[in-house]
Motif scaffolding. Structure first.
Motif, PDB file in Angstrom:
ATOM      1  N   ALA A 126       0.849  -1.203   0.000  1.00 28.26           N
ATOM      2  CA  ALA A 126       0.000   0.000   0.000  1.00 28.26           C
ATOM      3  C   ALA A 126       0.880   1.248   0.000  1.00 28.26           C
ATOM      4  CB  ALA A 126      -0.919  -0.025   1.218  1.00 28.26           C
ATOM      5  N   ILE A 127       1.056   1.817  -1.184  1.00 33.98           N
ATOM      6  CA  ILE A 127       1.961   2.971  -1.304  1.00 33.98           C
ATOM      7  C   ILE A 127       1.269   4.205  -1.856  1.00 33.98           C
ATOM      8  CG2 ILE A 127       4.155   1.740  -1.548  1.00 33.98           C
ATOM      9  CD1 ILE A 127       3.746   1.880  -4.594  1.00 33.98           C
ATOM     10  N   ASN A 128      -0.008   4.086  -2.203  1.00 40.54           N
ATOM     11  CA  ASN A 128      -0.678   5.215  -2.855  1.00 40.54           C
ATOM     12  C   ASN A 128      -0.875   6.416  -1.940  1.00 40.54           C
ATOM     13  OD1 ASN A 128      -2.436   6.549  -4.906  1.00 40.54           O
ATOM     14  ND2 ASN A 128      -3.982   6.222  -3.319  1.00 40.54           N
ATOM     15  N   SER A 129      -1.059   6.141  -0.667  1.00 40.14           N
ATOM     16  CA  SER A 129      -1.406   7.260   0.213  1.00 40.14           C
ATOM     17  C   SER A 129      -0.935   7.040   1.642  1.00 40.14           C
ATOM     18  CB  SER A 129      -2.910   7.475   0.189  1.00 40.14           C
ATOM     19  OG  SER A 129      -3.583   6.250   0.359  1.00 40.14           O
ATOM     20  N   ILE A 130      -0.903   8.147   2.377  1.00 40.88           N
ATOM     21  CA  ILE A 130      -0.462   8.139   3.776  1.00 40.88           C
ATOM     22  C   ILE A 130      -1.570   8.801   4.600  1.00 40.88           C
ATOM     23  CG2 ILE A 130       1.249   9.031   5.400  1.00 40.88           C
ATOM     24  CD1 ILE A 130       2.854   7.472   3.509  1.00 40.88           C
ATOM     25  N   PRO A 131      -2.081   8.115   5.605  1.00 41.16           N
ATOM     26  CA  PRO A 131      -3.152   8.715   6.394  1.00 41.16           C
ATOM     27  C   PRO A 131      -2.655   9.880   7.245  1.00 41.16           C
ATOM     28  CG  PRO A 131      -2.549   6.554   7.255  1.00 41.16           C
ATOM     29  CD  PRO A 131      -1.689   6.781   6.072  1.00 41.16           C
ATOM     30  N   THR A 132      -3.529  10.827   7.453  1.00 38.53           N
ATOM     31  CA  THR A 132      -3.180  11.934   8.333  1.00 38.53           C
ATOM     32  C   THR A 132      -4.395  12.318   9.156  1.00 38.53           C
ATOM     33  OG1 THR A 132      -2.440  14.212   8.490  1.00 38.53           O
ATOM     34  CG2 THR A 132      -3.715  13.642   6.541  1.00 38.53           C
ATOM     35  N   LEU A 133      -4.132  12.729  10.376  1.00 38.09           N
ATOM     36  CA  LEU A 133      -5.249  13.185  11.205  1.00 38.09           C
ATOM     37  C   LEU A 133      -5.391  14.689  11.127  1.00 38.09           C
ATOM     38  CD1 LEU A 133      -4.878  10.699  14.128  1.00 38.09           C
ATOM     39  CD2 LEU A 133      -6.792  10.899  12.540  1.00 38.09           C
ATOM     40  N   ASN A 134      -4.428  15.320  10.477  1.00 34.15           N
ATOM     41  CA  ASN A 134      -4.490  16.766  10.359  1.00 34.15           C
ATOM     42  C   ASN A 134      -5.135  17.142   9.024  1.00 34.15           C
ATOM     43  OD1 ASN A 134      -4.145  19.465  10.163  1.00 34.15           O
ATOM     44  ND2 ASN A 134      -2.043  19.465  10.922  1.00 34.15           N
ATOM     45  N   PRO A 154       6.417  18.582   1.348  1.00 33.01           N
ATOM     46  CA  PRO A 154       5.075  18.715   0.754  1.00 33.01           C
ATOM     47  C   PRO A 154       5.043  18.320  -0.725  1.00 33.01           C
ATOM     48  CG  PRO A 154       5.640  20.698   1.983  1.00 33.01           C
ATOM     49  CD  PRO A 154       6.861  19.815   2.008  1.00 33.01           C
ATOM     50  N   ALA A 155       6.164  18.463  -1.404  1.00 33.55           N
ATOM     51  CA  ALA A 155       6.210  18.134  -2.842  1.00 33.55           C
ATOM     52  C   ALA A 155       5.980  16.650  -3.093  1.00 33.55           C
ATOM     53  CB  ALA A 155       7.558  18.545  -3.426  1.00 33.55           C
ATOM     54  N   TYR A 156       6.088  15.883  -2.040  1.00 31.74           N
ATOM     55  CA  TYR A 156       5.913  14.439  -2.208  1.00 31.74           C
ATOM     56  C   TYR A 156       4.449  14.008  -2.190  1.00 31.74           C
ATOM     57  CZ  TYR A 156      10.921  14.583  -1.315  1.00 31.74           C
ATOM     58  OH  TYR A 156      12.260  14.878  -1.369  1.00 31.74           O
ATOM     59  N   PHE A 157       3.551  15.013  -2.085  1.00 31.10           N
ATOM     60  CA  PHE A 157       2.118  14.690  -2.123  1.00 31.10           C
ATOM     61  C   PHE A 157       1.415  15.481  -3.210  1.00 31.10           C
ATOM     62  CE2 PHE A 157       3.426  13.754   2.231  1.00 31.10           C
ATOM     63  CZ  PHE A 157       2.941  12.464   2.364  1.00 31.10           C
ATOM     64  N   HIS A 158       0.335  14.921  -3.716  1.00 28.44           N
ATOM     65  CA  HIS A 158      -0.526  15.681  -4.619  1.00 28.44           C
ATOM     66  C   HIS A 158      -1.349  16.666  -3.791  1.00 28.44           C
ATOM     67  CE1 HIS A 158      -0.364  12.091  -7.605  1.00 28.44           C
ATOM     68  NE2 HIS A 158       0.434  13.053  -8.019  1.00 28.44           N
ATOM     69  N   ASN A 187       2.704  11.742  -4.428  1.00 29.78           N
ATOM     70  CA  ASN A 187       3.014  12.268  -5.768  1.00 29.78           C
ATOM     71  C   ASN A 187       3.905  11.280  -6.522  1.00 29.78           C
ATOM     72  OD1 ASN A 187       3.854  13.583  -8.027  1.00 29.78           O
ATOM     73  ND2 ASN A 187       4.508  15.460  -6.986  1.00 29.78           N
ATOM     74  N   THR A 188       3.262  10.380  -7.216  1.00 30.86           N
ATOM     75  CA  THR A 188       3.991   9.309  -7.896  1.00 30.86           C
ATOM     76  C   THR A 188       4.567   9.743  -9.245  1.00 30.86           C
ATOM     77  OG1 THR A 188       1.805   8.543  -8.561  1.00 30.86           O
ATOM     78  CG2 THR A 188       2.884   7.326  -6.789  1.00 30.86           C
ATOM     79  N   GLU A 189       4.631  11.067  -9.477  1.00 28.16           N
ATOM     80  CA  GLU A 189       5.344  11.583 -10.658  1.00 28.16           C
ATOM     81  C   GLU A 189       6.645  12.237 -10.228  1.00 28.16           C
ATOM     82  OE1 GLU A 189       1.836  12.630 -10.194  1.00 28.16           O
ATOM     83  OE2 GLU A 189       1.689  10.607 -11.009  1.00 28.16           O
ATOM     84  N   ASN A 190       6.777  12.471  -8.933  1.00 26.90           N
ATOM     85  CA  ASN A 190       7.983  13.124  -8.414  1.00 26.90           C
ATOM     86  C   ASN A 190       9.176  12.165  -8.529  1.00 26.90           C
ATOM     87  OD1 ASN A 190       9.928  13.523  -6.031  1.00 26.90           O
ATOM     88  ND2 ASN A 190       8.825  15.470  -6.101  1.00 26.90           N
ATOM     89  N   PRO A 191      10.273  12.618  -9.164  1.00 25.44           N
ATOM     90  CA  PRO A 191      11.404  11.701  -9.412  1.00 25.44           C
ATOM     91  C   PRO A 191      11.987  11.086  -8.140  1.00 25.44           C
ATOM     92  CG  PRO A 191      11.690  13.774 -10.594  1.00 25.44           C
ATOM     93  CD  PRO A 191      10.482  13.945  -9.727  1.00 25.44           C
ATOM     94  N   TYR A 192      12.025  11.863  -7.065  1.00 30.22           N
ATOM     95  CA  TYR A 192      12.570  11.316  -5.817  1.00 30.22           C
ATOM     96  C   TYR A 192      11.641  10.214  -5.287  1.00 30.22           C
ATOM     97  CZ  TYR A 192      13.816  10.851  -0.918  1.00 30.22           C
ATOM     98  OH  TYR A 192      14.159  10.337   0.302  1.00 30.22           O
TER      99      TYR A 192
END
Ligand code: ABC
Ligand code: CA
Length: 497
Positions: A126-134, A154-158, A187-192
């Motif tokens: 499961a790599i598509n998303s990361i849960p957050t409570l904020n 932040p650049a690592y997220f859509h 953000n699965t387009e980010n090169p890093y």
């Protein structure tokens, strides 16, 4: 292992927390076992990677030779509006394992034990998303739980938006979850991000000797990312492309993004065919669906065939009749693809509707060897023997031949596949004073046949015809799998001791 090595396997899907409780003599483990496991409480019930080992005999007794386990990586470990991450899908850091289910050593122990038994391990990723409570801060450090060391920029997220399921772009770029518990879309387009995830999966597969991967939220990440990711993984991959369209789901395989997908359209077709209202379905539609599967997927033989999973209602919740469920199972195991049995299917679990009711603990069933368990064992045996024997009919084996409808009515359908003919119907339990006739089985007249399920003997009539009666007391609308008596003997099935 690759797709060719997986296609003859039979997979069992389990949630680590719910499959097997720690045994009394097991070393102390992370999770306390509550007296009763209430799925509605959405909290841990005590299963671990080591406790899975205690029940491998039970699985092998059913002919299972691969397990797909829920995600193994670290989750958020706090209380949320949907309670706790007992299911393991709230992964917040794939560089660490989930301590709730054991240690690195424990996972290695499980996999070593599986391999000793010639069983495969499939891990849910499961790599598509990361849960957050904020929920207000879509991005930065604050919204990243303190225990998430993975995506620190932040650049690592859509950017935040909620998924509109009718729009594929939105499915890929927007956020899963809801305002109560947002899952920040990576953000699965980010090169890093791409290089980090590609090297993660390569190392993970190698380090733990993983045989295959189930790719969570398959349709929520663009295919281009999956191409690189599955290539880096280097083992069999099957994606959760939760969608009813043949064209859409098959594109994930046909474009080479992944080896396989879980067969959601076939799941829909089976549910419809053998649904709670017997005979309201039309077996012609089911025949069309089987044809669709064969023509849509480049490789239909590695598509996962399932009746239920952890996100949907149990099959027995929507279909009370055990005879209809048996027909559905014969379809699940005999048509092209890899059968995937969801833990508890073999025990007829039917609790509530979907999540969280469909995730009950298995231990209250005492892992009994009941009717459905035995039916699965038999179907696995038949399938395995057909595959390994390589028996042929008109030059085609079970594995090479495509299921071809050779007889169909509104209520019945018969398929030829290599040396067998299997028949399904939507009649349900009660006996009926009626029968189903196949005009030309392809076998000569007066051929002795055996139903590999009941071991009853049959004989073909004029022109190689065959008639099945639904009037036999106690039989009603049962499914059948016919082989010649000679082939049954070669398979070692229904042979008197
Ligand atoms: C939690 C609570 C639930 C609560 C929910 C809002 O939040 O537990 O009680 O209702 C994990 C956990 C869940 C948790 C979620 C969200 O995270 O397991 O318990 O729910 O916090 C995967 C996993 C799943 C996992 C996630 C998220 C993704 O298998 O276990 O959930 O990491 C969509 C996604 C799919 C996802 C699934 C749950 O939701 O695409 O990846 N599964 C339509 C859409 C599908 C959609 C589906 C269900 O509805 O097309 O995209 O799946 O919402 C057919 C149509 C289909 C249609 C179905 C319903 O009907 O052809 O297209 O599917 O006929
Ligand atoms: Ca996404």
């Amino acid at each position: 292992a690759n797709a060719d090595e997986w296609r003859s396997r039979s997979i069992y899907q389990l949630l680590t927390d719910r499959f097997a409780p720690p045994s009394a003599d097991a070393p102390a483990r992370t999770n306390p076992v509550p007296e009763t496991c209430d799925p509605v409480a959405q909290t841990w019930c005590g299963g671990t990677w080591l406790s899975i080992i205690d029940k491998l005999d039970y699985l092998q007794g059913m002919g299972i030779d691969a397990i797909w386990i829920s995600p193994v990586h670290q989750n958020i470990d706090v209380h949320t509006p949907y309670n706790y991450a007992y299911h393991g899908y709230w992964v917040n850091d794939v560089t660490k394992l989930n301590a709730r289910f054991g240690s690195e050593e424990d996972l290695v122990t499980l996999i070593t034990e599986l391999h000793k038994r010639n069983m495969y391990i499939m891990i849910d990723i499961a790599i598509n998303s990361i849960p957050t409570l904020n929920q207000n801060d879509s991005l930065s450090s604050e919204s990243l739980a303190a225990d998430n060391s993975m995506w620190t920029d932040p650049a690592y997220f859509h950017k935040q938006c909620w998924i509109d399921y009718s729009n594929q772009t939105s499915c890929e770029y927007c956020w899963f979850g809801d305002a109560n518990l947002p899952l920040m879309d990576v953000n699965t387009e980010n090169p890093y991000v791409i290089s980090t995830l590609n090297s993660f999966i390569k190392d993970f597969v190698t380090k733990y000797n993983i045989d295959g991967l189930r790719l969570d939220a398959g349709k929520h990440i663009p295919g281009q990312f999956w191409s690189g990711f599955t290539q880096s993984a280097g083992v069999f991959t099957t994606g959760e492309v939760y969608d009813g369209s043949w064209q859409f789901t098959s594109s994930y395989q046909n474009q080479g993004w992944m080896d396989s997908v879980l067969g959601f359209p076939m799941n829909g077709a089976i549910s419809k065919a053998f649904s709670i209202k017997p005979k309201n379905s039309n077996m012609t539609d089911f025949g069309v669906a089987v044809g669709q599967a064969l023509s849509s997927y480049n490789n239909p033989r590695v598509i996962g065939n399932f009746l239920e999973n952890h996100d949907m209602a149990r099959f027995r919740n929507i279909t009370a009749d055990p005879v209809l469920a048996y027909n559905a199972m014969v379809a699940q195991f005999m048509i092209e693809g890899i059968p995937v049995t969801y833990y508890g299917q073999e025990q007829d679990l039917a609790n509530g509707h979907d999540d969280p009711y469909n995730r009950a603990a298995l231990w209250p069933t005492n892992y009994e060897n009941g009717t459905t368990y035995q039916r699965i064992a038999r179907l696995n045996l038949i399938r395995k023997q057909l595959i390994t024997s390589g028996l042929q009919f008109n030059g085609k084996s079970y594995m090479d031949d495509n299921s071809t409808a050779i007889g169909v009515t509104q209520n019945d359908i018969a398929f030829r596949k290599g040396p067998i003919i299997y028949t399904l119907n939507n009649r349900g339990s009660p006996e009926e004073n009626t029968s189903f006739g196949i005009n030309a089985t392809g076998w000569p007249s007066q051929t002795a046949l055996i139903d590999l399920l009941s071991c009853q003997q049959y004989i073909t009539g004029a022109g190689g015809s065959l008639s099945i009666s639904y009037a036999q007391p106690g039989y009603g609308g049962l499914p059948y799998i016919f082989a010649t008596a000679g082939d049954a003997k070669a398979l070692g099935i229904c042979v008197k001791a």
